[in-house]
Scaffold this active site. Structure first.
Site, PDB file in Angstrom:
ATOM      1  CG  ASP A 165       1.909  -6.893  -0.336  1.00  0.00           C
ATOM      2  OD1 ASP A 165       3.099  -7.013  -1.038  1.00  0.00           O
ATOM      3  OD2 ASP A 165       0.706  -5.517  -0.093  1.00  0.00           O
ATOM      4  N   GLY A 179       2.109   1.713   4.254  1.00  0.00           N
ATOM      5  CA  GLY A 179       2.616   1.160   3.318  1.00  0.00           C
ATOM      6  C   GLY A 179       2.640   1.403   1.728  1.00  0.00           C
ATOM      7  CE  LYS A 210      -3.440  -0.340   2.172  1.00  0.00           C
ATOM      8  NZ  LYS A 210      -3.420  -1.432   1.788  1.00  0.00           N
ATOM      9  CB  VAL A 268      -3.759  -0.099   8.233  1.00  0.00           C
ATOM     10  CG1 VAL A 268      -4.515  -0.773   8.996  1.00  0.00           C
ATOM     11  CG2 VAL A 268      -3.610  -0.955   6.928  1.00  0.00           C
ATOM     12  CB  ILE A 323      -1.363  -1.003  13.606  1.00  0.00           C
ATOM     13  CG1 ILE A 323      -3.017  -0.721  12.226  1.00  0.00           C
ATOM     14  CG2 ILE A 323      -2.452  -0.975  14.561  1.00  0.00           C
ATOM     15  CD1 ILE A 323      -3.611  -1.814  12.642  1.00  0.00           C
ATOM     16  N   GLY A 324       0.083   0.332  10.460  1.00  0.00           N
ATOM     17  CA  GLY A 324       0.879   0.026   9.456  1.00  0.00           C
ATOM     18  C   GLY A 324       1.193   1.590   8.710  1.00  0.00           C
TER      19      GLY A 324
END
Length: 310
Positions: A131, A18, A38, A23, A15-16
């Site tokens: 962040d 970075g 994560k 993640v 889902i992510g």
């Protein structure tokens, strides 16, 4: 995602992605509850788990607050560190994209006040987020709680930590002083980010969108070139601004009033995104601003006191 000893989670989807890791949405096989994991790569760290990550995890373990996503577990291997957080289905960025400005407007004070309550709790414990952006503000639709998440740069005041360059952490929500390599992260960085989020909820679009211009140029276009009066110490970024044309500051107040933000909200926003970081309002003081008059966000209200502030 690699298998880990005593791994009790099933990966549902990624889902992510970075700067600090990937993640995944996962299912806890024992409880049946969804979690967000994560995955942080430490393969290139000569001493294993880096000290700044150990310090960050230690700080996250101390946090227990209704407006902060909870760290549930930490798993490690020789290659990765896995941080297991509670999972929420919706982030503020998605909420803004899926709704019209008119439909978002009634929720702005509630969302903003909860962001500030969570951030004030952070800062009262000498912790920075580092962040903040809409994708890191999560919404629990069932409880109507707003929670801060994705603590990629979380650090404690005065604790030595890795120094990130502006390029590494650049985003539409970074404060202008981030352009100064020697700048020390402090609470005004977080407040600037919340101000940008506030403006985005009002207008439906980022205040300083990436991709159109250099981030600093967009900020200068809004405020005009920094001076000794507007930002003492601005000479440190003079080399970055020497080619930027002189321009009159934009009338942000007029734009926001045109979008329906009342004057107290405009005044609060102006104090959150003050070009001079030393004059920015604190998260704690922002909650007592007249913009929140007659709302539950006041520091003197039971809602605020229930969150365990000293």
């Amino acid at each position: 995602m690699e298998k880990v000893k005593d791994w009790n989670y099933k990966v549902v989807e990624k889902i992510g992605q970075g700067v600090f890791g990937e993640v995944y949405k996962c299912l806890n096989l024992e409880t049946g509850k969804k979690v967000a994991i994560k995955m942080i790569n430490i393969q290139n760290e000569p001493e294993g788990v880096p000290s700044y990550l150990i310090a960050g995890v230690s700080l996250l373990k101390e946090l227990e607050h209704d407006n902060i996503v909870r760290l549930l577990d930490v798993l490690t291997t020789g290659r990765y560190v896995y941080l297991v957080f509670e999972y929420l289905d919706l982030d503020l960025g998605s909420f803004i994209r899926k709704h019209t400005i008119t439909s978002i407007r009634p929720h702005i004070k509630t969302i903003l006040s909860q962001i500030l309550v969570g951030l004030a709790y952070y800062h009262s414990h000498n912790i920075l987020h580092g962040d903040l952006q809409p994708s890191n503000v999560l919404i629990d639709l069932k409880s109507k709680k707003v929670k801060l998440a994705d603590f990629g740069l979380t650090t404690s005041f005065g604790v030595p930590h890795i120094e990130y360059s502006y390029k590494e952490v650049g985003s539409p929500y970074k404060a202008p002083e981030s352009r100064i390599r020697s700048s020390v992260y402090s609470t005004p960085h977080d407040v600037w980010a919340v101000g940008c989020i506030f403006a985005e909820m009002v207008s439906g679009k980022p205040l300083f969108p990436c991709g159109k211009k250099d981030h600093l140029s967009l900020i200068v276009s809004l405020f005009g070139k920094p001076t000794k009066e507007t930002w003492p110490g601005a000479n440190y970024i003079s080399d970055l601004l020497h080619s930027h044309p002189q321009c009159e500051p934009a009338d942000l107040a007029e734009q926001l009033l045109g979008l329906g933000l009342e004057p107290p909200g405009v005044e609060l926003l102006s104090r959150m995104i003050s070009l001079n970081p030393t004059t920015r309002i604190t998260a704690r003081n922002a909650l007592n601003h007249p913009y929140f008059k007659d709302s539950h966000s006041s520091l003197s209200s039971p809602h605020y006191e229930a969150f365990g502030f000293p």
